[in-house]
Design a protein around this motif. Structure first.
Motif, mmCIF file in Angstrom:
data_model
loop_
_atom_site.group_PDB
_atom_site.id
_atom_site.type_symbol
_atom_site.label_atom_id
_atom_site.label_comp_id
_atom_site.label_asym_id
_atom_site.label_seq_id
_atom_site.Cartn_x
_atom_site.Cartn_y
_atom_site.Cartn_z
ATOM 1 N N GLY A 66 0.827 -1.192 0.000
ATOM 2 C CA GLY A 66 0.000 0.000 0.000
ATOM 3 C C GLY A 66 0.864 1.246 0.000
ATOM 4 O O GLY A 66 1.962 1.268 0.580
ATOM 5 N N LEU A 67 0.392 2.298 -0.669
ATOM 6 C CA LEU A 67 1.118 3.570 -0.717
ATOM 7 C C LEU A 67 0.110 4.713 -0.703
ATOM 8 O O LEU A 67 -0.633 4.896 -1.666
ATOM 9 N N GLY A 68 0.082 5.480 0.388
ATOM 10 C CA GLY A 68 -0.726 6.681 0.429
ATOM 11 C C GLY A 68 -0.029 7.796 -0.333
ATOM 12 O O GLY A 68 1.192 7.978 -0.195
ATOM 13 N N VAL A 69 -0.765 8.534 -1.146
ATOM 14 C CA VAL A 69 -0.191 9.615 -1.946
ATOM 15 C C VAL A 69 -0.953 10.899 -1.661
ATOM 16 O O VAL A 69 -2.178 10.946 -1.824
ATOM 17 N N VAL A 70 -0.231 11.929 -1.214
ATOM 18 C CA VAL A 70 -0.811 13.254 -0.986
ATOM 19 C C VAL A 70 -0.066 14.232 -1.877
ATOM 20 O O VAL A 70 1.145 14.416 -1.733
ATOM 21 N N LEU A 71 -0.785 14.861 -2.802
ATOM 22 C CA LEU A 71 -0.161 15.699 -3.822
ATOM 23 C C LEU A 71 -0.377 17.189 -3.571
ATOM 24 O O LEU A 71 -1.418 17.600 -3.053
ATOM 25 N N GLY A 72 0.614 17.981 -3.968
ATOM 26 C CA GLY A 72 0.518 19.442 -3.949
ATOM 27 C C GLY A 72 1.402 20.013 -5.033
ATOM 28 O O GLY A 72 2.317 19.336 -5.532
ATOM 29 N N THR A 87 11.382 10.042 14.625
ATOM 30 C CA THR A 87 10.580 10.767 15.603
ATOM 31 C C THR A 87 9.120 10.699 15.160
ATOM 32 O O THR A 87 8.804 10.370 14.011
ATOM 33 N N ALA A 88 8.214 11.034 16.062
ATOM 34 C CA ALA A 88 6.798 11.066 15.701
ATOM 35 C C ALA A 88 6.541 12.100 14.606
ATOM 36 O O ALA A 88 5.698 11.889 13.723
ATOM 37 N N ARG A 89 7.279 13.200 14.633
ATOM 38 C CA ARG A 89 7.086 14.240 13.629
ATOM 39 C C ARG A 89 7.493 13.751 12.234
ATOM 40 O O ARG A 89 6.844 14.077 11.230
ATOM 41 N N ARG A 90 8.563 13.001 12.173
ATOM 42 C CA ARG A 90 8.964 12.438 10.876
ATOM 43 C C ARG A 90 8.069 11.265 10.492
ATOM 44 O O ARG A 90 7.747 11.086 9.312
ATOM 45 N N LEU A 91 7.639 10.494 11.481
ATOM 46 C CA LEU A 91 6.826 9.313 11.197
ATOM 47 C C LEU A 91 5.476 9.687 10.592
ATOM 48 O O LEU A 91 4.966 8.985 9.712
ATOM 49 N N VAL A 92 4.883 10.799 11.032
ATOM 50 C CA VAL A 92 3.551 11.151 10.544
ATOM 51 C C VAL A 92 3.573 11.476 9.054
ATOM 52 O O VAL A 92 2.551 11.330 8.364
ATOM 53 N N ARG A 93 4.723 11.920 8.543
ATOM 54 C CA ARG A 93 4.831 12.148 7.102
ATOM 55 C C ARG A 93 5.148 10.854 6.362
ATOM 56 O O ARG A 93 5.081 10.820 5.126
ATOM 57 N N ARG A 94 5.467 9.809 7.087
ATOM 58 C CA ARG A 94 5.763 8.511 6.475
ATOM 59 C C ARG A 94 4.543 7.596 6.462
ATOM 60 O O ARG A 94 4.360 6.813 5.534
ATOM 61 N N VAL A 95 3.694 7.691 7.495
ATOM 62 C CA VAL A 95 2.547 6.776 7.588
ATOM 63 C C VAL A 95 1.219 7.498 7.737
ATOM 64 O O VAL A 95 0.172 6.853 7.750
ATOM 65 N N GLY A 96 1.239 8.833 7.858
ATOM 66 C CA GLY A 96 -0.008 9.543 8.092
ATOM 67 C C GLY A 96 -0.485 9.336 9.522
ATOM 68 O O GLY A 96 0.096 8.555 10.283
ATOM 69 N N ARG A 108 2.642 3.038 4.076
ATOM 70 C CA ARG A 108 3.570 4.130 3.813
ATOM 71 C C ARG A 108 2.867 5.237 3.049
ATOM 72 O O ARG A 108 1.997 4.987 2.210
ATOM 73 N N VAL A 109 3.250 6.476 3.336
ATOM 74 C CA VAL A 109 2.694 7.644 2.685
ATOM 75 C C VAL A 109 3.833 8.446 2.069
ATOM 76 O O VAL A 109 4.892 8.595 2.685
ATOM 77 N N VAL A 110 3.625 8.964 0.865
ATOM 78 C CA VAL A 110 4.560 9.913 0.278
ATOM 79 C C VAL A 110 3.793 11.212 0.034
ATOM 80 O O VAL A 110 2.721 11.205 -0.574
ATOM 81 N N GLY A 138 5.317 -2.906 -7.627
ATOM 82 C CA GLY A 138 4.488 -1.722 -7.835
ATOM 83 C C GLY A 138 3.796 -1.369 -6.541
ATOM 84 O O GLY A 138 4.236 -1.779 -5.450
ATOM 85 N N PHE A 139 2.689 -0.632 -6.640
ATOM 86 C CA PHE A 139 2.003 -0.164 -5.439
ATOM 87 C C PHE A 139 0.490 -0.200 -5.617
ATOM 88 O O PHE A 139 -0.031 -0.057 -6.728
ATOM 89 N N ASN A 140 -0.173 -0.366 -4.487
ATOM 90 C CA ASN A 140 -1.621 -0.182 -4.399
ATOM 91 C C ASN A 140 -1.816 1.203 -3.787
ATOM 92 O O ASN A 140 -1.590 1.400 -2.587
ATOM 93 N N VAL A 141 -2.217 2.162 -4.592
ATOM 94 C CA VAL A 141 -2.207 3.573 -4.206
ATOM 95 C C VAL A 141 -3.504 3.964 -3.499
ATOM 96 O O VAL A 141 -4.604 3.673 -3.976
ATOM 97 N N HIS A 142 -3.352 4.631 -2.357
ATOM 98 C CA HIS A 142 -4.482 5.172 -1.598
ATOM 99 C C HIS A 142 -4.409 6.697 -1.666
ATOM 100 O O HIS A 142 -3.355 7.287 -1.423
ATOM 101 N N LEU A 143 -5.535 7.315 -1.983
ATOM 102 C CA LEU A 143 -5.582 8.767 -2.169
ATOM 103 C C LEU A 143 -6.544 9.400 -1.173
ATOM 104 O O LEU A 143 -7.604 8.821 -0.876
ATOM 105 N N PRO A 144 -6.212 10.575 -0.643
ATOM 106 C CA PRO A 144 -7.017 11.138 0.446
ATOM 107 C C PRO A 144 -8.397 11.628 0.043
ATOM 108 O O PRO A 144 -9.312 11.646 0.872
ATOM 109 N N LEU A 145 -8.579 12.023 -1.236
ATOM 110 C CA LEU A 145 -9.870 12.578 -1.655
ATOM 111 C C LEU A 145 -10.228 12.071 -3.045
ATOM 112 O O LEU A 145 -9.499 12.283 -4.011
#
Length: 450
Positions: free
Chosen positions: A265-271, A349-358, A364-366, A388-395
């Motif tokens: 699984g791979l969470g993807v948050v784009l900007g 750290t928790a601060r770095r981890l939240v950007r890795r797993v949400g 994992r999240v990118v 490859g990846f199974n992509v999860h998207l927030p919206l």
């Protein structure tokens, strides 16, 4: 090396906590078939191999998030397959609360009707709420669930290959005989099934089998039966270790590890910028800033990891011993093990981890720009860490549309992803071998009569 493979999750309204009521969206779209059909259409426009629908046949107790499991996946795909060509379907179905013959027949029917586009994601349900919906008996323990899953899959595979595909000239004799339609005569500890299945072998031999094992039992089950493994993998080192363990167990079961594809699984948050992607991640989780996002993560982690102290400093490394899995835990062991391993490896750290797993602490999240996301995907795949990846998207649909119009074109321009569907079946797209019917067995009494 097989080409890069991609699936996208389309259950619910997106992985973000506030996705269901995001401004400009239909809040109750999780109950609208047109929403799922449109998701499949968008995914197809990006040549995505398959859409993924998980399933828990119980209503979530968290009423602050949209339900992620609504329609029965077999019924949903039957409708989507008739409306949207090409796209495959990762269809979750339980080995704990199903009957082998019934499920084998449904999935074989869907696979033939769709032209070989079905992936069966096997789950041994872990939620007591599901058990309560199927009778008064409590949820079986983990060992029993995996024991049942092992024999269940064995029976289903035998059934899928028990009646050869009718081809060629009109038979001079009966429509079938003991050489083409064979009883499986399975008599195991949990199931007695005669067979054969009344649906012939399908266009890809049988549906591709997916499994999400993370515990030792789960890895062993995947090594014995799975062709695609959907797992929680948080670092490339974890991926390599997981693949090695999977291959070792596959050899024990007389299989080649090269016939199993790792699709985490791979969470993807784009900007448009990395900073914008960070703000989007925070907003879709209902967090006002990064500190609030970290607080959400720690709250979730404490719920699932009782050894985690109440006074964790968000900027000091977490300790791996706080994330120790137990055989009787409710949460999948694979999620806990993945957290333990990546924290031990990288001193996060928790601060770095939240950007890795949400804030959910799962896959994992990118978080970043389309270029950053594409580079991450290419890096993992080209290094041989994953298929490859199974992509999860927030919206959904907004982020799905952005992924296929901004990330996929970069992958295509780099030559790692196709611009059109080149293979009609899932097996062809993943480079998986086609299972051959097993000869032998016995004929049914009077099988060729009437």
């Amino acid at each position: 090396m097989s080409r890069l493979n991609l699936a996208v999750a389309v259950h619910g309204t997106g992985s973000g906590a506030l996705s269901w009521k995001w401004p400009g969206t239909q809040w109750n779209r999780f109950n609208d078939f047109a929403f799922y059909r449109r998701s499949a259409e968008i995914a197809r426009s990006g040549v995505i191999d398959a859409v993924f629908v998980s399933d828990h046949p119980a209503l979530s107790r968290d009423a602050h998030r949209a339900p992620t499991h609504v329609f029965d996946p077999t019924v949903l795909f039957a409708a989507i397959a008739g409306a949207v060509p090409d796209i495959g379907f990762v269809l979750t179905a339980s080995s704990t609360y199903s009957a082998p013959y019934d499920l084998a027949r449904k999935l074989a029917s869907l696979d033939t009707i769709s032209g070989g586009r079905v992936i069966w994601n096997v789950v041994a349900n872990f939620n007591p709420d599901i058990a309560a919906n199927f009778g008064s008996a409590p949820l079986p323990d983990r060992a029993e669930r995996y024991r049942r899953a092992d024999e269940f899959i064995e029976v289903v595979k035998k059934l899928w290959l028990s009646w050869d595909t009718p081809t060629g000239d009109v038979p001079d004799g009966p429509l079938w005989d003991e050489t083409t339609a064979r009883t499986i005569d399975h008599h195991g500890d949990l199931f007695d099934v005669r067979g054969p299945l009344n649906v012939p072998v399908g266009p890809q031999g049988h549906p591709v089998i997916s499994q999400a094992g993370g515990s030792p039992r789960g890895i062993d089950l995947a090594a014995r039966h799975a062709e695609i493994v959907y797992a929680a993998i948080l670092s490339k080192a974890e991926a390599d270790t997981y693949r090695r363990r999977l291959a070792e167990r596959a050899v024990v079961h007389g299989r080649s590890g090269g016939d199993i594809r790792l699709l985490p699984g791979l969470g993807v948050v784009l900007g448009d910028t990395t900073a914008e992607a960070y703000r989007r991640q925070e907003a879709l989780e209902g967090a006002g800033d990064e500190d609030a996002l970290v607080a959400q993560l720690l709250t979730r982690l404490r719920k699932n990891n009782p050894l985690l102290p109440a006074d964790v400093d968000a900027d000091r490394p977490l300790r791996p011993e706080w994330f120790t899995s137990t055989d009787d835990q409710g949460r999948p062991i694979g999620f806990t093990q993945a957290l333990h391993d990546v924290i031990a490896e990288e001193e996060l750290t928790a601060r770095r981890l939240v950007r890795r797993v949400g804030p959910a602490g799962g896959h994992r999240v990118v978080v970043g720009t389309p270029r950053e996301v594409a580079d991450d995907i290419i890096d993992w795949w080209s290094g041989g860490h994953v298929a490859g990846f199974n992509v999860h998207l927030p919206l959904l649909h907004e982020d799905l549309d952005r992924f296929v119009t901004q990330v996929v074109p970069i992958l295509q321009a780099e030559g790692v992803y196709p611009t059109a569907y080149e293979e009609p079946t899932i097996r062809g797209r993943f480079g998986l071998p086609t299972p051959a019917p097993v000869s032998g067995g016995a004929a049914l009494p009077d099988l060729a009569v009437g």
